[in-house]
Design a protein around this motif. Structure first.
Motif, PDB file in Angstrom:
ATOM      1  N   ALA A   1      -5.862   3.018   5.758  1.00  0.00           N
ATOM      2  CA  ALA A   1      -6.687   2.479   6.703  1.00  0.00           C
ATOM      3  C   ALA A   1      -6.830   0.685   6.612  1.00  0.00           C
ATOM      4  O   ALA A   1      -6.855   0.234   7.515  1.00  0.00           O
ATOM      5  CB  ALA A   1      -8.001   3.277   6.869  1.00  0.00           C
TER       6      ALA A   1
ATOM      7  N   ASN B   1      -4.649  -1.756   8.851  1.00  0.00           N
ATOM      8  CA  ASN B   1      -4.727  -1.950  10.149  1.00  0.00           C
ATOM      9  C   ASN B   1      -3.393  -1.711  10.864  1.00  0.00           C
ATOM     10  O   ASN B   1      -2.873  -2.399  11.874  1.00  0.00           O
ATOM     11  CB  ASN B   1      -5.311  -3.381  10.566  1.00  0.00           C
TER      12      ASN B   1
ATOM     13  N   PRO C   1      -1.117   0.281  13.705  1.00  0.00           N
ATOM     14  CA  PRO C   1      -1.518   0.888  15.250  1.00  0.00           C
ATOM     15  C   PRO C   1      -1.790   2.493  14.866  1.00  0.00           C
ATOM     16  O   PRO C   1      -1.455   3.108  14.123  1.00  0.00           O
ATOM     17  CB  PRO C   1      -0.006   0.736  15.878  1.00  0.00           C
ATOM     18  N   ASP C   2      -2.572   2.869  15.953  1.00  0.00           N
ATOM     19  CA  ASP C   2      -3.246   4.150  16.031  1.00  0.00           C
ATOM     20  C   ASP C   2      -2.066   5.188  15.966  1.00  0.00           C
ATOM     21  O   ASP C   2      -2.208   6.151  15.215  1.00  0.00           O
ATOM     22  CB  ASP C   2      -4.031   4.542  17.073  1.00  0.00           C
ATOM     23  N   PHE C   3      -0.717   4.932  16.409  1.00  0.00           N
ATOM     24  CA  PHE C   3       0.081   6.002  16.299  1.00  0.00           C
ATOM     25  C   PHE C   3       0.754   6.196  14.985  1.00  0.00           C
ATOM     26  O   PHE C   3       0.859   7.231  14.609  1.00  0.00           O
ATOM     27  CB  PHE C   3       1.413   5.745  17.515  1.00  0.00           C
TER      28      PHE C   3
ATOM     29  N   ASN D   1      -1.201   5.646  12.055  1.00  0.00           N
ATOM     30  CA  ASN D   1      -2.360   6.131  11.644  1.00  0.00           C
ATOM     31  C   ASN D   1      -2.263   7.817  11.778  1.00  0.00           C
ATOM     32  O   ASN D   1      -2.775   8.706  10.699  1.00  0.00           O
ATOM     33  CB  ASN D   1      -3.732   5.604  11.866  1.00  0.00           C
ATOM     34  N   GLN D   2      -2.164   8.256  12.883  1.00  0.00           N
ATOM     35  CA  GLN D   2      -2.007   9.622  13.438  1.00  0.00           C
ATOM     36  C   GLN D   2      -0.944  10.243  12.705  1.00  0.00           C
ATOM     37  O   GLN D   2      -0.856  11.503  12.199  1.00  0.00           O
ATOM     38  CB  GLN D   2      -2.129   9.812  14.834  1.00  0.00           C
TER      39      GLN D   2
ATOM     40  N   THR E   1      -2.662   9.515   2.719  1.00  0.00           N
ATOM     41  CA  THR E   1      -4.051   8.811   2.931  1.00  0.00           C
ATOM     42  C   THR E   1      -4.112   7.658   2.081  1.00  0.00           C
ATOM     43  O   THR E   1      -4.542   6.465   2.158  1.00  0.00           O
ATOM     44  CB  THR E   1      -5.187   9.816   2.542  1.00  0.00           C
TER      45      THR E   1
ATOM     46  N   ALA F   1       5.578  -0.756  13.012  1.00  0.00           N
ATOM     47  CA  ALA F   1       4.267  -1.802  13.446  1.00  0.00           C
ATOM     48  C   ALA F   1       4.862  -2.767  14.362  1.00  0.00           C
ATOM     49  O   ALA F   1       3.870  -3.391  15.286  1.00  0.00           O
ATOM     50  CB  ALA F   1       3.127  -1.735  12.593  1.00  0.00           C
TER      51      ALA F   1
ATOM     52  N   ARG G   1       3.630   9.967  17.479  1.00  0.00           N
ATOM     53  CA  ARG G   1       2.507   9.752  18.349  1.00  0.00           C
ATOM     54  C   ARG G   1       2.778   8.629  19.050  1.00  0.00           C
ATOM     55  O   ARG G   1       1.664   8.318  19.822  1.00  0.00           O
ATOM     56  CB  ARG G   1       1.340   9.737  17.544  1.00  0.00           C
ATOM     57  N   GLN G   2       3.850   7.762  19.164  1.00  0.00           N
ATOM     58  CA  GLN G   2       3.921   6.566  19.997  1.00  0.00           C
ATOM     59  C   GLN G   2       4.078   6.923  21.463  1.00  0.00           C
ATOM     60  O   GLN G   2       5.242   7.836  21.417  1.00  0.00           O
ATOM     61  CB  GLN G   2       4.980   5.798  19.202  1.00  0.00           C
TER      62      GLN G   2
END
Length: 439
Positions: free
Chosen positions: A5, A8, A10-12, A14-15, A23, A62, A96-97
């Protein structure tokens, strides 16, 4: 304790990391991610399995602009299997992108015309492949790499050993001078240095030392052959304790074929893997091994670098690898996930110096012998260690010369012995210097 985390992403990403329960970064990732994300050229010296793959894939994915339909990243790997693993890891990360980064695999042994059609129809944003096939696509101007922003050379020492460095050079020479280059390798041989100096701009060297050379769950056995037939010894070892899955490593394709034929004649259902086997057949064999259709596999070092076969309970080294560092990759196929594993290395008396090199890397052997079809404790190695502690360790062949010449008592025998000892000492100093450079 650090987590992904803090970077930073992108969300895709991290998912995707959460989906595979990633983690906490590994030591390699903690060391490599900051300079890579800062845009620096990086030479990463890290072992296979250290997590370096995600250390370069995460920043690259990213940074790729999915609205820009040009080649933005190129990754080379020395074997089809390694390239396929990198492709699989990248595709998982972009799952997830939306829209997804366009990823393409370019390896030998596949339909070249179909690959050309795909590239000409639409340039990939990330292409992963073997040096030969990528160089072919670049030199024929099918793959347009002049827009590349990231270039990764994975397992560079293996590419050098397999003669692929010229292809990598051809790929790099077609790229813009301003790009981020990352080279990853278990070792940094001297022959690799000119290439690094030619293309990299003030690279940061990141060395990630493994926490332990080999897993503590591995029982690492040294077995003196004492002139016995390797084939028969290996056949006997494969019948001890009925291994869940056994990997036998040989140094050459010819030796793999020889062992494969012998073990088949002994009634074992055995698979073989080496570079001369067509890619489609190798992929089919690997799938069958993973599906537990084979209990025994004979392979060259290709299988030790990147082919991840779960459930290996026994590793046998028919001979020591030419590069002692490959020993770690071979033995590391077993003893994973806290499960006990057995590694047995066959050796002859004239290989004492090779054993000493491997021991110099921090690897300890358990001396054992093979009697009545069982592994039993031996004391040969302890005696050798006592000799080392008591003074100069003289090669066994020289000791034999001393005994022989003393019997003859011919003029000049002392000078002959002294000369042989000096030559042996020079050889050992050369080996020691080479090991020091590697460290």
């Amino acid at each position: 304790m650090s987590t992904f985390a803090q970077y930073n992403f992108p969300d895709f990403l991290n998912q995707a990391l959460a989906a595979i329960h990633f983690t906490t970064p590994t030591d390699a990732q903690e060391a490599l991610l900051p300079p890579i994300m800062a845009g620096q050229d990086v030479i990463g010296q890290a072992e296979t399995g250290s997590g370096k793959t995600h250390a370069f894939l995460l920043p690259i994915l990213a940074g790729i602009d999915t609205s820009d339909h040009t080649v933005q990243a190129v990754i080379t790997a020395p074997s089809r299997e390694l390239a396929e693993q990198l492709r699989d890891a990248a595709e998982q990360l972009v799952s997830r992108q939306d829209p997804q980064t366009r990823i393409l695999l370019a390896v030998g042994g596949t339909d070249k015309e179909r690959l050309v059609d795909k590239i000409e129809h639409q340039q990939p944003q990330l292409i992963i492949g073997t040096p030969g096939r990528l160089a072919d696509m670049v030199t024929s101007h099918v793959l347009q790499v002049q827009t590349t922003r990231y270039f990764v050379v994975d397992e560079a020492d293996m590419s050098l050993d397999m003669g692929f460095l010229k292809d990598v050079d051809n790929i790099a020479s077609a790229m813009p001078s301003k790009l981020q280059m990352m080279v990853f390798s278990a070792t940094i041989p001297d022959k690799l240095q000119p290439f690094l100096r030619k293309y990299m701009h003030s690279p940061e060297l990141v060395r990630v030392a493994p926490k332990s050379v080999i897993a503590p769950t591995i029982k690492n056995v040294l077995l003196a052959t004492k002139g016995r037939d390797h084939n028969k010894i290996i056949d006997t070892l494969l019948h001890i304790g009925q291994p869940f899955l056994a990997l036998v490593f040989a140094n050459t394709k010819e030796r793999v074929d020889e062992l494969y034929d012998y073990l088949q004649k002994q009634g074992l259902k055995v698979a073989k893997i080496h570079g001369d086997i067509p890619a489609r057949e190798r992929r089919r064999t690997m799938k069958e091994v993973r599906d537990l259709q084979y209990q025994y596999v004979v392979a060259t070092d290709l299988a030790a670098r990147g082919i991840d076969v779960p459930g290996v309970s026994l590793v046998i080294n028919d001979d020591f690898p030419k590069d002692p560092e490959f020993f770690i990759h071979r033995v590391g196929r077993t003893g994973r996930n806290g499960v006990a594993g057995l590694a047995v290395s066959l050796y002859d008396p004239e290989q004492e110096h090779v054993v000493a090199q491997i021991e110099g890397m921090g690897i300890k052997f358990i001396p054992m012998d093979l009697k009545h079809g069982e592994l039993v404790d031996s004391y040969d190695r302890n005696r050798r260690e006592q000799r080392q502690g008591g003074g100069q360790d003289i090669d066994p062949s020289i000791k034999g010369m001393v005994a022989k010449e003393k019997k003859k008592r011919k003029p000049g025998y002392k000078n002959k012995i002294r000369k042989a000892i000096k030559v042996d000492a020079r050889r050992k100093r050369k080996i020691a210097r080479r090991e020091q450079r590697r460290k």
